[in-house]
Scaffold this active site. Structure first.
Site, mmCIF file in Angstrom:
data_model
loop_
_atom_site.group_PDB
_atom_site.id
_atom_site.type_symbol
_atom_site.label_atom_id
_atom_site.label_comp_id
_atom_site.label_asym_id
_atom_site.label_seq_id
_atom_site.Cartn_x
_atom_site.Cartn_y
_atom_site.Cartn_z
ATOM 1 N N GLU A 125 -2.410 0.933 -9.100
ATOM 2 C CA GLU A 125 -1.254 1.831 -9.231
ATOM 3 C C GLU A 125 -0.053 0.998 -9.653
ATOM 4 O O GLU A 125 0.313 0.045 -8.956
ATOM 5 C CB GLU A 125 -0.972 2.521 -7.896
ATOM 6 C CG GLU A 125 -2.076 3.464 -7.486
ATOM 7 C CD GLU A 125 -1.896 4.041 -6.083
ATOM 8 O OE1 GLU A 125 -2.515 5.077 -5.803
ATOM 9 O OE2 GLU A 125 -1.161 3.454 -5.275
ATOM 10 N N HIS A 167 -0.488 -2.005 -7.086
ATOM 11 C CA HIS A 167 -1.306 -1.791 -5.888
ATOM 12 C C HIS A 167 -2.794 -1.792 -6.226
ATOM 13 O O HIS A 167 -3.280 -0.901 -6.931
ATOM 14 C CB HIS A 167 -0.890 -0.454 -5.237
ATOM 15 C CG HIS A 167 -1.641 -0.128 -4.001
ATOM 16 N ND1 HIS A 167 -1.885 1.168 -3.605
ATOM 17 C CD2 HIS A 167 -2.210 -0.917 -3.060
ATOM 18 C CE1 HIS A 167 -2.572 1.147 -2.478
ATOM 19 N NE2 HIS A 167 -2.785 -0.099 -2.135
ATOM 20 N N ASN A 180 -3.160 6.508 -1.464
ATOM 21 C CA ASN A 180 -2.959 6.536 -0.006
ATOM 22 C C ASN A 180 -2.203 7.778 0.442
ATOM 23 O O ASN A 180 -2.453 8.310 1.520
ATOM 24 C CB ASN A 180 -2.219 5.269 0.460
ATOM 25 C CG ASN A 180 -3.138 4.057 0.473
ATOM 26 O OD1 ASN A 180 -4.359 4.195 0.501
ATOM 27 N ND2 ASN A 180 -2.566 2.873 0.412
ATOM 28 N N SER A 182 0.826 -1.212 0.000
ATOM 29 C CA SER A 182 0.000 0.000 0.000
ATOM 30 C C SER A 182 0.853 1.252 0.000
ATOM 31 O O SER A 182 0.418 2.299 -0.437
ATOM 32 C CB SER A 182 -0.837 0.070 1.277
ATOM 33 O OG SER A 182 -1.626 -1.039 1.431
HETATM 34 N N1 3HC Z 1 -17.512 -9.879 -4.574
HETATM 35 C C1 3HC Z 1 -18.573 -9.715 -5.371
HETATM 36 N N2 3HC Z 1 -19.529 -8.795 -5.156
HETATM 37 C C2 3HC Z 1 -19.393 -8.004 -4.061
HETATM 38 C C3 3HC Z 1 -18.286 -8.110 -3.186
HETATM 39 C C4 3HC Z 1 -17.332 -9.100 -3.470
HETATM 40 N N3 3HC Z 1 -16.236 -9.298 -2.714
HETATM 41 N N4 3HC Z 1 -18.414 -7.162 -2.209
HETATM 42 C C5 3HC Z 1 -19.548 -6.489 -2.459
HETATM 43 N N5 3HC Z 1 -20.134 -7.008 -3.581
HETATM 44 C C6 3HC Z 1 -21.364 -6.549 -4.215
HETATM 45 C C7 3HC Z 1 -22.555 -6.766 -3.313
HETATM 46 O O1 3HC Z 1 -23.049 -8.067 -3.452
HETATM 47 C C8 3HC Z 1 -23.521 -5.718 -3.841
HETATM 48 O O2 3HC Z 1 -24.166 -6.212 -4.990
HETATM 49 P P1 3HC Z 1 -25.686 -5.732 -5.353
HETATM 50 O O3 3HC Z 1 -25.630 -4.229 -5.470
HETATM 51 O O4 3HC Z 1 -25.956 -6.402 -6.657
HETATM 52 O O5 3HC Z 1 -26.488 -6.206 -4.219
HETATM 53 C C9 3HC Z 1 -22.617 -4.592 -4.304
HETATM 54 O O6 3HC Z 1 -21.308 -5.158 -4.410
HETATM 55 C C10 3HC Z 1 -22.586 -3.474 -3.316
HETATM 56 O O7 3HC Z 1 -22.295 -3.991 -2.016
HETATM 57 P P2 3HC Z 1 -23.118 -3.632 -0.714
HETATM 58 O O8 3HC Z 1 -24.573 -3.518 -1.025
HETATM 59 O O9 3HC Z 1 -22.695 -4.604 0.332
HETATM 60 O O10 3HC Z 1 -22.610 -2.230 -0.196
HETATM 61 P P3 3HC Z 1 -22.145 -0.929 -0.986
HETATM 62 O O11 3HC Z 1 -23.117 -0.526 -2.035
HETATM 63 O O12 3HC Z 1 -21.781 0.093 0.033
HETATM 64 O O13 3HC Z 1 -20.803 -1.372 -1.707
HETATM 65 C C11 3HC Z 1 -18.477 -1.202 -1.441
HETATM 66 C C12 3HC Z 1 -19.734 -1.902 -0.992
HETATM 67 C C13 3HC Z 1 -18.218 -1.515 -2.900
HETATM 68 C C14 3HC Z 1 -17.343 -1.746 -0.599
HETATM 69 C C15 3HC Z 1 -18.690 0.357 -1.262
HETATM 70 O O14 3HC Z 1 -19.110 0.623 0.045
HETATM 71 C C16 3HC Z 1 -17.465 1.175 -1.554
HETATM 72 O O15 3HC Z 1 -17.165 1.497 -2.691
HETATM 73 N N6 3HC Z 1 -16.759 1.532 -0.479
HETATM 74 C C17 3HC Z 1 -15.503 2.281 -0.596
HETATM 75 C C18 3HC Z 1 -14.389 1.295 -0.830
HETATM 76 C C19 3HC Z 1 -13.073 1.990 -0.964
HETATM 77 O O16 3HC Z 1 -12.959 3.209 -0.909
HETATM 78 N N7 3HC Z 1 -12.022 1.164 -1.139
HETATM 79 C C20 3HC Z 1 -10.645 1.690 -1.175
HETATM 80 C C21 3HC Z 1 -10.053 1.531 0.176
HETATM 81 S S1 3HC Z 1 -8.394 2.084 0.248
HETATM 82 C C22 3HC Z 1 -7.484 0.737 -0.205
HETATM 83 O O17 3HC Z 1 -7.970 -0.326 -0.486
HETATM 84 C C23 3HC Z 1 -6.016 0.953 -0.290
HETATM 85 C C24 3HC Z 1 -5.258 -0.004 0.599
HETATM 86 O O18 3HC Z 1 -3.880 0.167 0.308
HETATM 87 C C25 3HC Z 1 -5.465 0.245 2.034
#
Ligand code: 3HC
Length: 382
Positions: free
Chosen positions: A156, A144, A195, A123
């Site tokens: 990335e 990444h 990040n 990350s």
């Molecule tokens: N596989 C398949 N489908 C999945 C899944 C997975 N692992 N996780 C979620 N889904 C699907 C759900 O089934 C749902 O499908 P539907 O709309 O058909 O019912 C859809 O995705 C949306 O999921 P939820 O209804 O549970 O909830 P959300 O609409 O809030 O979506 C999320 C979840 C996509 C995680 C959304 O909340 C989001 O975009 N959050 C922000 C995530 C983010 O910013 N990530 C970056 C983090 S920083 C990082 O990773 C960097 C690292 O270095 C730390």
């Protein structure tokens, strides 16, 4: 080597990121080797991949036949050398501890075929330093992914000090084959793009809790009300407080003491409450996603503060030539998380002078040097 030469991808680590990256590789049609240090970890990673593929099949995004073919394309390992012996491309996703990454890269270098490219999903950490553990630093690259890897589009692709252009191209094209949106990170730089740009905002969010200015629920409710799919504290839990903690320690060591993790975060790490993965973190996840009570929104919290800090940090990356253009930065920020619009696009509407003033005020109020506006932001000639 060309991207077409890649037939088999090995993924080191079957946790949140490793299992997701392995799934993305399967979805792109590759044979995959998934490796972790204990059989129970690889088994759990594999069952999470199957659950996710079931979800995709349930939504007709893939067919049952595709799903069966993908499950047949994955093999699991505990032995690191066995897992990479016929891999063309390796992606490491082990915990964010530099010594551990170096050990893993040493082992990969010894066991992977000579032509194989070794990528790190780190990350934040220096690709150049990780690559130095191998005898093939020109074939080591940053790749990444974002959590959840199967849904988030950004990858990335980072050039280490000795990474060749050929290696960069293969990694970039592989990300395209995986249906992702790659962004080139031209210089090895702590936290890369996404990040790094979010890091000062994380300091502010941490300080607001530390100083009792706001509760996580109040800020998350506000951010959800303005359209974020997940508030920033819930996101910390979702990604893992251990990831936030190790990231903060690394930033504090390499960039500025301002990034040192706050005491409330350390307390959560010591208590083993790491967020979603342990069922409890800032919020309770034992019954699934936490309920965010929108009526608790802190209405006097102005999210422009977070945007100002993002844009300011982004100008540091432009000044250092880490990324080629503001558009590339916006592309990264939109595709890495849940924002619909990038920081520079937002800044045009708000005004650079206003953002610079906010940064100046925040730097004074919280006594944080990292918040001070850059010359580029003050001049606004972006
Ligand atoms: N596989 C398949 N489908 C999945 C899944 C997975 N692992 N996780 C979620 N889904 C699907 C759900 O089934 C749902 O499908 P539907 O709309 O058909 O019912 C859809 O995705 C949306 O999921 P939820 O209804 O549970 O909830 P959300 O609409 O809030 O979506 C999320 C979840 C996509 C995680 C959304 O909340 C989001 O975009 N959050 C922000 C995530 C983010 O910013 N990530 C970056 C983090 S920083 C990082 O990773 C960097 C690292 O270095 C730390």
């Amino acid at each position: 080597m060309k991207v077409e030469d890649i037939k088999k991808i090995a993924v080191m680590g079957a946790g949140d990121m490793g299992h997701g990256i392995a799934e993305v590789a399967l979805l792109a049609g590759y044979k995959v080797a998934l490796r972790d240090i204990e059989q129970r970890f690889v088994d759990r990673g594999l069952s999470r991949i199957k659950e996710s593929l079931d979800k995709l099949a349930g939504k007709q995004k893939i067919t049952e036949e595709n799903k069966k073919a993908m499950v047949a394309n994955i093999t699991t390992f505990v032995d690191i050398a066995e897992s990479v012996k016929d891999a063309d491309f390796v992606i490491e996703a082990v915990p964010e501890i530099m010594d551990l990454k170096k050990q893993v890269f040493q082992a990969l270098d010894a066991a992977a075929p000579k032509h194989a490219i070794l990528a790190s999903n780190t990350s934040n950490m220096s690709i150049t330093e990780i690559a130095a553990a191998t005898k093939r630093p020109e074939q080591v690259v940053g790749m990444h992914f974002f959590n959840p890897a199967v849904l988030m589009k950004l990858v990335e692709v980072t050039k280490g000090g000795k990474t060749t252009e050929e290696t960069m191209q293969v990694a970039y094209n592989l990300a395209l084959k995986m249906n992702k949106v790659p962004v080139r990170v031209e210089k090895d730089s702590i936290g890369f793009v996404y990040n790094r740009i979010n890091a000062p905002a994380q300091i502010l969010l941490s300080l607001m809790v530390e100083k009792g200015v706001a509760a996580p629920m109040e800020i998350d409710a506000k951010m959800r009300k303005i359209g974020m799919p997940m508030g920033p504290y819930e996101l910390m839990d979702y990604v893992g407080l251990d990831v936030a903690y190790h990231g903060a320690l690394y930033f504090a060591d390499k960039l500025s003491r301002d990034y040192a993790p706050p005491s409330w975060l350390k307390a959560k790490i010591d208590a083993g409450t790491l967020g979603k993965k342990t069922g409890k973190g800032i919020f309770d996840w034992s019954k699934g996603r936490p309920e965010i009570d929108l009526s608790k929104a802190k209405e006097d919290f102005d999210p422009t503060a977070l945007i100002a800090l993002q844009v300011n940090e982004a100008t540091k990356l432009l000044e250092a030539g880490v990324v080629k253009s503001p558009d590339e930065i916006d592309k990264a920020m939109v595709n890495g998380g849940g924002s619909v619009i990038g920081p520079f696009q937002l800044a045009k509407g708000i005004g650079y002078d206003k953002l610079a003033k906010i940064c100046e005020d925040l730097a004074q109020e919280f006594d944080v040097k990292v918040f001070e506006p850059t010359e580029t932001l003050k001049k606004g000639n972006i």
